[in-house]
Design a protein around this motif. Structure first.
Motif: not given
Lengths: 114, 111
Positions: A101, B33, B35, B45, B48, B100
């Motif tokens: 995260k 993901y 965002y 975020i 996911s 990412q």
């Protein structure tokens, strides 16, 4: 809890002078740290990452960052700014445990003047 | 050879409408993901998915519903759009939980 503080919302430098963008982090675990760059109206591009290897990390476009655990800092540096470096820069932390995260700092806008 | 792509790039719509944003990655990644970047450039975020399974769901209104038909796609559907939904939405992907890769973003404007 993890958090990121980018100490400057705006930084202005002259072309050819050094760049320093400051970032402090807070993490309960050994974190992974990243710097991403966002050029105007573009997506985010990874500049560099730290994942508990060498404390001085080299990235793309001549950027590098130094991880200092004692200061909980991960400042981004470049010896000589170029006009094309003008962009928004994000310092990002990701805890080593959990589901990747990413937690973003508020961003630093870098302006480069001729 | 686009890595992470999003459609549309711009989306302008009226309050109360329902809209979808699509995301596709051709990197063979198993985690995707969404965002949200607000007007002050702050990125947070939202969701996911790992192997089509929801693993992160931040405090996002129920009007937002992600859907992952396969590992290469993660779409975002938004019901009853509100003014505060105006933002840039970024899709990203990663292999397991590594770095990412982000798409170019979708700028949503709700009038």
């Amino acid at each position: 809890a993890q958090s990121v503080t980018q100490l400057d919302s705006h930084v202005s430098v002259s072309e050819g002078t050094p760049v320093l963008l400051r970032c402090n982090y807070s993490s309960s675990y050994s974190p992974s740290l990243f710097w991403y760059v966002q050029h105007p109206n573009k997506g985010l591009q990874l500049l560099l990452k730290y994942t508990s290897a060498a404390t001085l990390v080299k990235g793309i476009n001549g950027f590098e960052a130094e991880f200092k655990k004692s200061e909980t800092s991960f400042h981004l540096m470049k010896p000589s700014a170029h006009m094309s470096d003008a962009a928004e820069y994000f310092c990002v932390v990701s805890p080593s445990s959990g589901y990747n995260k990413l937690i973003f700092g508020a961003g630093t806008r870098l302006a480069v003047h001729p | 050879d686009t890595a992470v792509s999003q459609t549309p790039k711009y989306l302008v719509t009226q309050m109360g409408n329902d809209k979808s944003i699509k995301c596709e990655q051709n990197l063979g990644h198993d985690t995707m993901y969404w965002y949200k970047q607000d007007s002050k450039k702050f990125l947070k975020i939202m969701f996911s998915y790992n192997n089509k399974e929801l693993i992160i769901n931040e405090t996002v209104p129920n009007r937002f519903s992600p859907k992952s038909p396969d590992k290469a796609h993660l779409n975002l559907h938004i019901n009853s759009l509100e003014l505060g939904d105006s933002a840039v939405y970024f899709c990203a992907s990663s292999r397991n939980y590594n770095e990412q890769f982000f798409g170019p973003g979708t700028r949503l404007t709700v009038l």
